[in-house]
Design a protein around this motif. Structure first.
Motif, PDB file in Angstrom:
ATOM      1  N   ASP A   1      30.611  27.497  42.008  1.00 51.51           N
ATOM      2  CA  ASP A   1      30.122  26.750  42.885  1.00 51.51           C
ATOM      3  C   ASP A   1      29.759  27.583  44.362  1.00 51.51           C
ATOM      4  OD1 ASP A   1      30.510  24.354  42.037  1.00 51.51           O
ATOM      5  OD2 ASP A   1      32.415  23.836  42.704  1.00 51.51           O
ATOM      6  N   PHE A   2      30.085  28.896  44.402  1.00 49.21           N
ATOM      7  CA  PHE A   2      29.675  29.567  45.468  1.00 49.21           C
ATOM      8  C   PHE A   2      29.065  30.813  45.318  1.00 49.21           C
ATOM      9  CE2 PHE A   2      33.645  31.731  44.895  1.00 49.21           C
ATOM     10  CZ  PHE A   2      34.631  30.847  44.401  1.00 49.21           C
ATOM     11  N   VAL A   3      28.624  31.071  44.010  1.00 45.46           N
ATOM     12  CA  VAL A   3      27.848  32.126  43.571  1.00 45.46           C
ATOM     13  C   VAL A   3      26.764  32.007  42.634  1.00 45.46           C
ATOM     14  CG1 VAL A   3      27.942  34.535  42.284  1.00 45.46           C
ATOM     15  CG2 VAL A   3      29.808  34.048  43.780  1.00 45.46           C
ATOM     16  N   GLU A   4      25.450  32.607  42.945  1.00 43.76           N
ATOM     17  CA  GLU A   4      24.350  32.091  42.252  1.00 43.76           C
ATOM     18  C   GLU A   4      23.564  33.326  41.820  1.00 43.76           C
ATOM     19  OE1 GLU A   4      20.168  29.573  43.255  1.00 43.76           O
ATOM     20  OE2 GLU A   4      21.466  29.988  44.971  1.00 43.76           O
ATOM     21  N   ARG A   5      23.154  33.525  40.687  1.00 45.72           N
ATOM     22  CA  ARG A   5      22.326  34.486  40.302  1.00 45.72           C
ATOM     23  C   ARG A   5      20.893  34.300  40.570  1.00 45.72           C
ATOM     24  NH1 ARG A   5      20.993  37.015  34.135  1.00 45.72           N
ATOM     25  NH2 ARG A   5      19.859  38.907  35.114  1.00 45.72           N
ATOM     26  N   ILE A   6      20.279  35.512  41.189  1.00 48.12           N
ATOM     27  CA  ILE A   6      18.873  35.313  41.807  1.00 48.12           C
ATOM     28  C   ILE A   6      17.929  36.361  40.880  1.00 48.12           C
ATOM     29  CG2 ILE A   6      17.363  35.620  43.429  1.00 48.12           C
ATOM     30  CD1 ILE A   6      19.104  33.328  43.867  1.00 48.12           C
ATOM     31  N   ALA A   7      17.094  35.714  40.248  1.00 50.43           N
ATOM     32  CA  ALA A   7      16.036  36.682  39.728  1.00 50.43           C
ATOM     33  C   ALA A   7      14.937  37.306  40.644  1.00 50.43           C
ATOM     34  CB  ALA A   7      15.418  35.942  38.417  1.00 50.43           C
ATOM     35  N   PRO A   8      15.058  38.486  40.857  1.00 48.56           N
ATOM     36  CA  PRO A   8      14.309  39.188  41.908  1.00 48.56           C
ATOM     37  C   PRO A   8      12.803  39.053  41.391  1.00 48.56           C
ATOM     38  CG  PRO A   8      15.752  40.931  41.088  1.00 48.56           C
ATOM     39  CD  PRO A   8      16.070  39.541  40.138  1.00 48.56           C
ATOM     40  N   LEU A  16      21.193  40.172  40.255  1.00 44.79           N
ATOM     41  CA  LEU A  16      21.521  39.951  41.527  1.00 44.79           C
ATOM     42  C   LEU A  16      22.367  38.786  41.942  1.00 44.79           C
ATOM     43  CD1 LEU A  16      21.451  40.412  44.690  1.00 44.79           C
ATOM     44  CD2 LEU A  16      19.116  39.344  44.367  1.00 44.79           C
ATOM     45  N   PHE A  17      23.599  38.819  42.283  1.00 43.56           N
ATOM     46  CA  PHE A  17      24.292  37.559  42.557  1.00 43.56           C
ATOM     47  C   PHE A  17      24.538  37.515  44.073  1.00 43.56           C
ATOM     48  CE2 PHE A  17      25.644  38.812  38.502  1.00 43.56           C
ATOM     49  CZ  PHE A  17      25.529  37.746  37.403  1.00 43.56           C
ATOM     50  N   VAL A  18      23.999  36.414  44.530  1.00 40.17           N
ATOM     51  CA  VAL A  18      24.354  36.018  46.151  1.00 40.17           C
ATOM     52  C   VAL A  18      25.513  34.987  46.341  1.00 40.17           C
ATOM     53  CG1 VAL A  18      23.141  35.022  47.917  1.00 40.17           C
ATOM     54  CG2 VAL A  18      21.667  36.250  46.135  1.00 40.17           C
ATOM     55  N   VAL A  19      26.267  35.464  47.316  1.00 41.35           N
ATOM     56  CA  VAL A  19      27.634  34.637  47.512  1.00 41.35           C
ATOM     57  C   VAL A  19      27.073  33.575  48.512  1.00 41.35           C
ATOM     58  CG1 VAL A  19      29.899  34.729  48.425  1.00 41.35           C
ATOM     59  CG2 VAL A  19      29.134  36.581  46.861  1.00 41.35           C
ATOM     60  N   LYS A  20      27.295  32.412  48.293  1.00 39.08           N
ATOM     61  CA  LYS A  20      27.140  31.178  49.143  1.00 39.08           C
ATOM     62  C   LYS A  20      28.353  31.162  50.167  1.00 39.08           C
ATOM     63  CE  LYS A  20      24.968  28.691  45.694  1.00 39.08           C
ATOM     64  NZ  LYS A  20      24.756  27.628  44.867  1.00 39.08           N
ATOM     65  N   ILE A  21      28.307  31.921  51.352  1.00 31.67           N
ATOM     66  CA  ILE A  21      29.409  32.090  52.158  1.00 31.67           C
ATOM     67  C   ILE A  21      29.946  30.632  52.613  1.00 31.67           C
ATOM     68  CG2 ILE A  21      30.086  32.800  54.594  1.00 31.67           C
ATOM     69  CD1 ILE A  21      29.990  35.333  52.942  1.00 31.67           C
ATOM     70  N   ASP A  22      28.984  29.964  52.820  1.00 27.15           N
ATOM     71  CA  ASP A  22      29.419  28.444  53.504  1.00 27.15           C
ATOM     72  C   ASP A  22      30.225  27.722  52.621  1.00 27.15           C
ATOM     73  OD1 ASP A  22      27.418  28.229  51.897  1.00 27.15           O
ATOM     74  OD2 ASP A  22      26.627  26.446  52.667  1.00 27.15           O
ATOM     75  N   PHE A  58      35.259  39.417  43.676  1.00 28.86           N
ATOM     76  CA  PHE A  58      35.390  40.700  43.980  1.00 28.86           C
ATOM     77  C   PHE A  58      35.838  41.413  42.506  1.00 28.86           C
ATOM     78  CE2 PHE A  58      34.433  40.660  48.241  1.00 28.86           C
ATOM     79  CZ  PHE A  58      34.392  41.871  48.778  1.00 28.86           C
ATOM     80  N   GLU A  59      36.795  40.796  42.084  1.00 26.64           N
ATOM     81  CA  GLU A  59      37.087  41.061  40.758  1.00 26.64           C
ATOM     82  C   GLU A  59      35.859  40.981  39.451  1.00 26.64           C
ATOM     83  OE1 GLU A  59      39.703  41.997  37.497  1.00 26.64           O
ATOM     84  OE2 GLU A  59      39.907  42.215  39.754  1.00 26.64           O
ATOM     85  N   PHE A  60      35.011  40.055  39.756  1.00 22.80           N
ATOM     86  CA  PHE A  60      33.817  40.085  38.732  1.00 22.80           C
ATOM     87  C   PHE A  60      32.823  41.325  39.017  1.00 22.80           C
ATOM     88  CE2 PHE A  60      29.396  38.607  38.545  1.00 22.80           C
ATOM     89  CZ  PHE A  60      29.068  38.369  37.218  1.00 22.80           C
ATOM     90  N   ALA A  61      32.789  41.887  40.539  1.00 21.05           N
ATOM     91  CA  ALA A  61      31.964  42.707  40.660  1.00 21.05           C
ATOM     92  C   ALA A  61      32.490  43.993  40.356  1.00 21.05           C
ATOM     93  CB  ALA A  61      31.856  42.718  42.249  1.00 21.05           C
ATOM     94  N   ARG A  62      33.689  43.993  40.252  1.00 21.61           N
ATOM     95  CA  ARG A  62      34.313  45.203  39.715  1.00 21.61           C
ATOM     96  C   ARG A  62      34.207  45.340  38.053  1.00 21.61           C
ATOM     97  NH1 ARG A  62      38.918  46.413  36.919  1.00 21.61           N
ATOM     98  NH2 ARG A  62      39.619  44.230  36.635  1.00 21.61           N
ATOM     99  N   LYS A  63      34.020  44.275  37.429  1.00 15.50           N
ATOM    100  CA  LYS A  63      33.693  44.484  35.782  1.00 15.50           C
ATOM    101  C   LYS A  63      32.295  44.497  35.687  1.00 15.50           C
ATOM    102  CE  LYS A  63      37.826  41.554  34.792  1.00 15.50           C
ATOM    103  NZ  LYS A  63      38.386  40.371  34.254  1.00 15.50           N
ATOM    104  N   GLN A  64      31.436  43.659  36.205  1.00 18.92           N
ATOM    105  CA  GLN A  64      30.030  43.587  35.812  1.00 18.92           C
ATOM    106  C   GLN A  64      29.168  44.483  36.749  1.00 18.92           C
ATOM    107  OE1 GLN A  64      28.120  41.134  33.674  1.00 18.92           O
ATOM    108  NE2 GLN A  64      26.573  42.764  34.428  1.00 18.92           N
ATOM    109  N   LEU A  89      26.125  42.335  44.349  1.00 16.61           N
ATOM    110  CA  LEU A  89      26.974  41.348  44.801  1.00 16.61           C
ATOM    111  C   LEU A  89      26.636  41.400  46.377  1.00 16.61           C
ATOM    112  CD1 LEU A  89      28.794  39.044  44.072  1.00 16.61           C
ATOM    113  CD2 LEU A  89      30.757  40.466  44.871  1.00 16.61           C
ATOM    114  N   PHE A  90      26.167  40.243  46.548  1.00 18.44           N
ATOM    115  CA  PHE A  90      25.544  40.033  48.058  1.00 18.44           C
ATOM    116  C   PHE A  90      26.110  38.952  48.931  1.00 18.44           C
ATOM    117  CE2 PHE A  90      21.372  38.739  51.067  1.00 18.44           C
ATOM    118  CZ  PHE A  90      21.925  39.685  51.735  1.00 18.44           C
ATOM    119  N   LEU A  91      26.540  39.524  50.037  1.00 19.26           N
ATOM    120  CA  LEU A  91      27.436  38.637  51.028  1.00 19.26           C
ATOM    121  C   LEU A  91      26.493  38.642  52.253  1.00 19.26           C
ATOM    122  CD1 LEU A  91      29.741  40.238  49.348  1.00 19.26           C
ATOM    123  CD2 LEU A  91      31.133  38.660  50.549  1.00 19.26           C
ATOM    124  N   ASP A  92      25.594  37.543  52.446  1.00 19.52           N
ATOM    125  CA  ASP A  92      24.698  37.320  53.295  1.00 19.52           C
ATOM    126  C   ASP A  92      25.677  36.668  54.505  1.00 19.52           C
ATOM    127  OD1 ASP A  92      22.683  37.607  55.103  1.00 19.52           O
ATOM    128  OD2 ASP A  92      21.369  36.231  54.040  1.00 19.52           O
TER     129      ASP A  92
END
Length: 332
Positions: free
Chosen positions: A72-79, A145-151, A169-175, A179-182
């Motif tokens: 619900d709070f992370v979305e993959r974005i295709a550049p 690219l995975f964008v975190v939906k901060i809201d 953070f656990e996901f970013a450690r493995k993959q 990981l982008f936190l705007d």
């Protein structure tokens, strides 16, 4: 083999270069046998180009499924953009070039007992390229690219927020990924801010620990327009802080040239660069797009200086209204 089975096999081989190429060769061979020579030749050229590009960058690991609870709070974005779509300062070009070189030679660097920069903080006013640069950076490295939906990350049940942060953070450690936190200031706001809820202060404490401990296989990038609102302890947790300022005259000139590169114009753009000093890239882009649209609406083949000036006048009016709203908000 049936076309559907080949396509399934091609998708299943993602991340395994040799297997992927073998299946692609089968598809090309089928097209040649069907006498679709033009398509087969085009596919082979694309495959050869992709293989050549892949040899210049680190091979990606297969994508790891993101935890269901965090979808619900992370979305993959295709550049969608490339480095030809952005104008950066010479300093930032040098920094990003160095970061990409480090990423590609990470194993060699670590063998010498040296750290690799992987946690980046982007600071600067809105509309100056932080998000676009993140997208292009991920694309240049071939990283998802995975964008975190901060809201959404900051749960209405505040006690869940630290747990949500831990999951990403656990996901970013493995993959291997970016990981982008705007709007990072919403999560890492100063603990000295007396208006903040105690639970949010505990979230900042957890966040600092997570950033300290994580060693991403790709990059963790946080971006903020409000660097003065960040907790002081956040800054030293990042390997690199990169500043995105409003463009100077030379950068504006390059940006205007880029925006009108495929458009016929009947005036000299360069003198307008001086008039646009102090504007963000987003504001300048709006002016360019509006000027081009005016010519399209009026079915003219070229954009005239009047089109550009009217678009500038609209942006000045917009800026004036925005300034009044901001001033009113500060007074209240």
């Amino acid at each position: 083999m049936a076309r559907g089975e080949l396509m399934k096999k091609l998708l299943a081989s993602y991340g395994r270069d040799d297997e992927f190429r073998a299946v692609a060769e089968q598809i090309i061979l089928e097209e040649e046998q069907k006498n679709n020579r033009v398509l087969a030749r085009s596919l082979r050229q694309t495959l050869d180009h992709a293989s050549s590009s892949a040899s210049q960058r680190k091979t990606l690991a297969p994508l790891i499924p993101f935890p269901d609870a965090a979808n619900d709070f992370v979305e993959r974005i295709a550049p969608e953009h490339t480095k030809s779509d952005i104008v950066l300062s010479k300093t930032n070009v040098r920094i990003f070039t160095g970061l990409m070189q480090e990423f590609r030679r990470a194993d060699d660097i670590r063998r010498h007992g040296l750290p690799v920069r992987s946690k980046l903080l982007f600071c600067g006013p809105p509309g100056c390229g932080k998000t676009l640069c993140t997208e292009i950076f991920a694309g240049e490295l071939g990283l998802p690219l995975f964008v975190v939906k901060i809201d959404r990350l900051i749960s209405s049940y505040l006690g869940e927020t630290a747990g949500n942060v831990r999951k990403i953070f656990e996901f970013a450690r493995k993959q291997p990924c970016v990981l982008f936190l705007d709007e990072f200031d919403a999560l890492a706001r100063s603990r000295d801010d007396t208006s903040e809820h105690n639970e949010l202060r505990r979230v900042v404490n957890s966040l600092l620990i997570f950033i300290d401990r994580i060693k991403p296989k790709g990059f963790l990038i946080a971006a903020t327009n409000l660097d003065q609102a960040l907790d002081p302890a956040v800054w030293r947790r990042f390997d690199e802080v990169i500043w995105f300022e409003k463009p100077d005259r030379e950068m504006i000139d390059r940006f205007l040239t880029m925006k009108f590169k495929n458009v016929k114009i009947s005036f000299d753009l360069h003198p307008h660069a001086r008039e646009l000093e102090g504007y963000s890239y987003a504001e300048i882009e709006r002016i360019c797009v509006q000027a081009i649209k005016t010519a399209v609406i009026e079915r003219r083949k070229d954009v005239g200086e009047q089109d550009f000036r009217h678009a500038m006048a609209d942006e000045i009016r917009r800026r004036s209204g925005t300034s009044r709203l901001q001033q009113s908000a500060q007074e209240h």
